[in-house]
Design a protein around this motif. Structure first.
Motif, PDB file in Angstrom:
ATOM      1  N   THR A 183       0.791  -1.159  -0.246  1.00  0.00           N
ATOM      2  CA  THR A 183      -0.017  -0.054  -0.217  1.00  0.00           C
ATOM      3  C   THR A 183       0.886   1.144  -0.252  1.00  0.00           C
ATOM      4  O   THR A 183       2.311   1.627   0.628  1.00  0.00           O
ATOM      5  CB  THR A 183      -1.199   0.061   1.221  1.00  0.00           C
ATOM      6  OG1 THR A 183      -0.279  -0.117   2.213  1.00  0.00           O
ATOM      7  CG2 THR A 183      -2.285  -0.975   0.933  1.00  0.00           C
ATOM      8  N   LEU A 184       0.529   1.901  -0.642  1.00  0.00           N
ATOM      9  CA  LEU A 184       1.269   3.741  -0.498  1.00  0.00           C
ATOM     10  C   LEU A 184       0.418   4.079   0.117  1.00  0.00           C
ATOM     11  O   LEU A 184      -0.748   4.088   0.491  1.00  0.00           O
ATOM     12  CB  LEU A 184       0.932   4.031  -2.039  1.00  0.00           C
ATOM     13  CG  LEU A 184       2.087   3.660  -2.638  1.00  0.00           C
ATOM     14  CD1 LEU A 184       1.956   4.344  -3.995  1.00  0.00           C
ATOM     15  CD2 LEU A 184       3.586   3.803  -2.323  1.00  0.00           C
ATOM     16  N   ASP A 185       0.564   5.238   0.884  1.00  0.00           N
ATOM     17  CA  ASP A 185      -0.259   6.384   2.133  1.00  0.00           C
ATOM     18  C   ASP A 185      -0.013   7.476   1.697  1.00  0.00           C
ATOM     19  O   ASP A 185       0.806   8.085   1.225  1.00  0.00           O
ATOM     20  CB  ASP A 185       0.777   6.350   3.353  1.00  0.00           C
ATOM     21  CG  ASP A 185       0.058   7.520   4.249  1.00  0.00           C
ATOM     22  OD1 ASP A 185      -0.698   7.565   4.171  1.00  0.00           O
ATOM     23  OD2 ASP A 185       0.804   7.411   5.486  1.00  0.00           O
ATOM     24  N   MET A 186      -1.325   7.927   0.718  1.00  0.00           N
ATOM     25  CA  MET A 186      -1.756   8.928   0.164  1.00  0.00           C
ATOM     26  C   MET A 186      -1.986   9.832   1.164  1.00  0.00           C
ATOM     27  O   MET A 186      -2.916  10.518   0.246  1.00  0.00           O
ATOM     28  CB  MET A 186      -2.469   8.283  -1.008  1.00  0.00           C
ATOM     29  CG  MET A 186      -2.240   7.078  -1.888  1.00  0.00           C
ATOM     30  SD  MET A 186      -0.587   7.532  -2.119  1.00  0.00           S
ATOM     31  CE  MET A 186      -0.025   9.622  -3.190  1.00  0.00           C
TER      32      MET A 186
ATOM     33  N   GLU B 200      -5.119   5.101   2.575  1.00  0.00           N
ATOM     34  CA  GLU B 200      -3.801   4.008   2.229  1.00  0.00           C
ATOM     35  C   GLU B 200      -4.115   3.145   0.696  1.00  0.00           C
ATOM     36  O   GLU B 200      -5.812   2.869   0.873  1.00  0.00           O
ATOM     37  CB  GLU B 200      -3.673   2.620   2.561  1.00  0.00           C
ATOM     38  CG  GLU B 200      -3.161   3.510   4.450  1.00  0.00           C
ATOM     39  CD  GLU B 200      -1.529   2.861   4.621  1.00  0.00           C
ATOM     40  OE1 GLU B 200      -1.337   2.033   3.462  1.00  0.00           O
ATOM     41  OE2 GLU B 200      -0.803   4.052   5.389  1.00  0.00           O
ATOM     42  N   GLN B 201      -4.091   3.276  -0.083  1.00  0.00           N
ATOM     43  CA  GLN B 201      -4.228   2.638  -1.669  1.00  0.00           C
ATOM     44  C   GLN B 201      -3.395   1.376  -2.604  1.00  0.00           C
ATOM     45  O   GLN B 201      -2.149   1.123  -1.684  1.00  0.00           O
ATOM     46  CB  GLN B 201      -4.033   3.785  -2.742  1.00  0.00           C
ATOM     47  CG  GLN B 201      -4.454   5.323  -2.688  1.00  0.00           C
ATOM     48  CD  GLN B 201      -5.897   5.029  -2.405  1.00  0.00           C
ATOM     49  OE1 GLN B 201      -6.356   4.416  -3.547  1.00  0.00           O
ATOM     50  NE2 GLN B 201      -6.465   5.633  -1.806  1.00  0.00           N
TER      51      GLN B 201
ATOM     52  N   ALA C 114      -4.138   1.336  -6.201  1.00  0.00           N
ATOM     53  CA  ALA C 114      -6.099   2.152  -5.945  1.00  0.00           C
ATOM     54  C   ALA C 114      -6.789   0.761  -6.950  1.00  0.00           C
ATOM     55  O   ALA C 114      -7.944   1.086  -7.362  1.00  0.00           O
ATOM     56  CB  ALA C 114      -6.384   2.745  -5.940  1.00  0.00           C
ATOM     57  N   PRO C 115      -6.904  -0.300  -7.579  1.00  0.00           N
ATOM     58  CA  PRO C 115      -8.248  -1.505  -7.562  1.00  0.00           C
ATOM     59  C   PRO C 115      -9.206  -1.417  -6.989  1.00  0.00           C
ATOM     60  O   PRO C 115      -8.569  -1.293  -5.902  1.00  0.00           O
ATOM     61  CB  PRO C 115      -6.872  -2.799  -8.027  1.00  0.00           C
ATOM     62  CG  PRO C 115      -5.764  -2.776  -7.060  1.00  0.00           C
ATOM     63  CD  PRO C 115      -5.563  -1.706  -6.091  1.00  0.00           C
ATOM     64  N   GLY C 116     -10.013  -1.404  -7.770  1.00  0.00           N
ATOM     65  CA  GLY C 116     -11.170  -1.234  -7.127  1.00  0.00           C
ATOM     66  C   GLY C 116     -11.727   0.414  -6.646  1.00  0.00           C
ATOM     67  O   GLY C 116     -13.024   0.678  -6.714  1.00  0.00           O
TER      68      GLY C 116
END
Length: 140
Positions: free
Chosen positions: A51-54, A59-60, A78-80
């Motif tokens: 995950t990347l903390d955006m 969290e993406q 960010a699938p979905g």
């Protein structure tokens, strides 16, 4: 006859006066990645999920979809929700590296997709500037 279609991908490129191995390290080392873009357990391993903390966007989730060490790293982003793919391509240029970034798959028919496209279109150049600044700091 149909008119021109709006692109659904963002493209940036930047010359970095550092060898591909150095740029690759900044793209794939979680500690360095957090310093120029977003915290997350990014790793150049096919199928690796992270995950990347955006920040305000949360969290993406991401999953590595392509790896060619010191040349190419691609992952779903960010699938979905956003359902895009981010691809980093490195090409040696003189004594440095030309870094190409593509983020593709935006759904411009959804308000969220359109807002993300517009936001990242403005945001990616600043992200690449932060990467360049970090690489300059590390080179000192």
């Amino acid at each position: 006859m149909t008119g021109p279609t709006e692109p659904t991908a963002l493209h940036c490129d930047q010359f970095l006066p550092h060898p591909p191995a150095t740029v690759w390290h900044a793209l794939t080392d979680p500690d360095l990645h957090a310093r120029w873009w977003a915290a997350g357990d990014v790793r150049p391993v096919l199928g690796h999920r992270f995950t990347l903390d955006m920040g305000p966007w949360g969290e993406q989730p991401c999953e590595v979809t392509a790896v060619d060490p010191e040349r190419l790293l691609a992952y779903s982003f960010a699938p979905g929700t956003l359902d895009t793919t981010i691809t980093w391509r490195l090409e040696p240029e003189g004594t440095g590296t030309r870094l190409f970034l593509t983020q593709e798959g935006f759904d411009l028919n959804s308000p969220f997709g359109k807002a993300a496209f517009d936001g990242m279109g403005d945001g990616w150049p600043h992200v690449l500037d932060r990467l360049a600044a970090l690489l300059a700091q590390l080179a000192v």
